[in-house]
Scaffold this motif. Sequence first.
Motif, short mmCIF file in Angstrom:
data_model
loop_
_atom_site.label_atom_id
_atom_site.label_comp_id
_atom_site.label_asym_id
_atom_site.label_seq_id
_atom_site.Cartn_x
_atom_site.Cartn_y
_atom_site.Cartn_z
N ALA A 1 64.60 21.71 -19.11
CA ALA A 1 63.46 21.27 -18.31
C ALA A 1 63.35 19.75 -18.31
CB ALA A 1 62.17 21.89 -18.83
N ALA A 2 63.55 19.13 -19.48
CA ALA A 2 63.50 17.67 -19.56
C ALA A 2 64.57 17.05 -18.67
CB ALA A 2 63.67 17.22 -21.01
N LEU A 3 65.76 17.62 -18.70
CA LEU A 3 66.86 17.09 -17.89
C LEU A 3 66.60 17.31 -16.40
CD1 LEU A 3 69.72 15.89 -17.73
CD2 LEU A 3 70.60 18.22 -17.92
N ALA A 4 66.25 18.54 -16.03
CA ALA A 4 66.10 18.88 -14.61
C ALA A 4 64.92 18.14 -13.99
CB ALA A 4 65.92 20.39 -14.45
N ILE A 5 63.78 18.13 -14.66
CA ILE A 5 62.61 17.46 -14.11
C ILE A 5 62.85 15.96 -14.02
CG2 ILE A 5 60.16 16.96 -14.48
CD1 ILE A 5 59.97 19.77 -15.82
N ILE B 1 53.92 34.91 -23.10
CA ILE B 1 54.90 34.12 -22.36
C ILE B 1 54.50 32.65 -22.39
CG2 ILE B 1 55.99 33.73 -20.13
CD1 ILE B 1 55.44 36.69 -19.50
N ASP B 2 55.39 31.83 -22.90
CA ASP B 2 55.18 30.40 -23.00
C ASP B 2 55.86 29.70 -21.84
OD1 ASP B 2 54.95 27.73 -23.80
OD2 ASP B 2 56.67 27.87 -25.16
N CYS B 3 55.08 29.10 -20.94
CA CYS B 3 55.66 28.37 -19.80
C CYS B 3 55.51 26.87 -19.97
CB CYS B 3 55.02 28.83 -18.49
SG CYS B 3 53.30 28.29 -18.24
N THR B 4 55.15 26.41 -21.17
CA THR B 4 54.84 25.01 -21.37
C THR B 4 56.10 24.16 -21.54
OG1 THR B 4 54.71 25.08 -23.79
CG2 THR B 4 52.72 25.71 -22.56
N ASN B 5 55.94 22.85 -21.31
CA ASN B 5 56.97 21.87 -21.60
C ASN B 5 56.31 20.69 -22.32
OD1 ASN B 5 59.40 22.95 -20.39
ND2 ASN B 5 58.43 22.62 -18.41
N SER B 6 56.85 20.33 -23.46
CA SER B 6 56.33 19.19 -24.21
C SER B 6 57.17 17.97 -23.88
CB SER B 6 56.36 19.48 -25.72
OG SER B 6 55.73 18.45 -26.44
N LEU B 7 56.82 17.31 -22.79
CA LEU B 7 57.63 16.20 -22.27
C LEU B 7 56.81 14.91 -22.24
CD1 LEU B 7 59.26 18.00 -19.20
CD2 LEU B 7 60.17 17.78 -21.51
N MET C 1 61.56 12.80 -22.26
CA MET C 1 62.06 13.22 -23.56
C MET C 1 61.19 14.35 -24.09
SD MET C 1 64.61 11.08 -24.08
CE MET C 1 64.97 10.96 -25.82
N LEU C 2 61.79 15.21 -24.91
CA LEU C 2 61.02 16.25 -25.59
C LEU C 2 60.16 15.61 -26.69
CD1 LEU C 2 63.72 19.04 -26.03
CD2 LEU C 2 61.87 18.98 -24.37
N ASN C 3 58.96 16.14 -26.86
CA ASN C 3 58.05 15.64 -27.88
C ASN C 3 57.61 16.83 -28.73
OD1 ASN C 3 56.29 13.99 -29.32
ND2 ASN C 3 54.61 14.35 -27.88
N LEU C 4 58.45 17.21 -29.70
CA LEU C 4 58.23 18.44 -30.45
C LEU C 4 57.85 18.19 -31.90
CD1 LEU C 4 61.22 20.50 -29.05
CD2 LEU C 4 58.81 20.77 -28.49
#
Length: 215
Positions: A189-193, A87-93, A101-104
Amino acid sequence: MKIGIFGTGGMAAALGGAWTTAGHDVVIGGRSQERAERTAGLISAAGHGSIADAARHGDAILVAVPAAEAPHLVGFLAGSLAGRTVIDCTNSLVPTDEGLMLNLGGATSVARQLAAAAPDAHVVKAFNLCHTSVWTLRPPTFENVPLAVPYCADHPAAAAATETLISSIGCTPAPCGGLARAAYLEATAALAIGLWWAGGQPRAAFPSQAEVSHP
């Protein structure tokens, strides 16, 4: 369920504590044994050890390390993760002048990077939309409604395991399709956070069907 957790930080402690309270068998794995022992002690986990120890222990694995490090770590342990729910709970922000912004690096999602790094594992994207503090609530209920936890999964057994972990802490599973849609959860997640940081209320943008009048 036996759960191995990669990481010793806030998400590892918050979700690990929720699962320990729910009766799951949790082992904390970290690069620092001192931090792993401390986190395990805080949540009364069954044990602690290295990241590899957590991988061997868990029928389900929570990846709760920085997003930039997660693909390499999962790839290094790919053999131990074969057939397991990861399970991946990470966010690359990253914060920018335009907001979070996403940093992928051109990838579709962190979750798909993990799936590519460990192709025999069953990767799931989940638990990435809420702040760490939400997972310390017993249970996470708001206005008498249990928190919905969106997730994306390709493998039926991994989806079932994830739903068990969600339901056992008093939340409602919200399936959102296969792992190809994980990018949408990460973008959400990027939008909500970003809205939270700006003092907004993301949930106000999503009224329930019962609150919408129909002609």
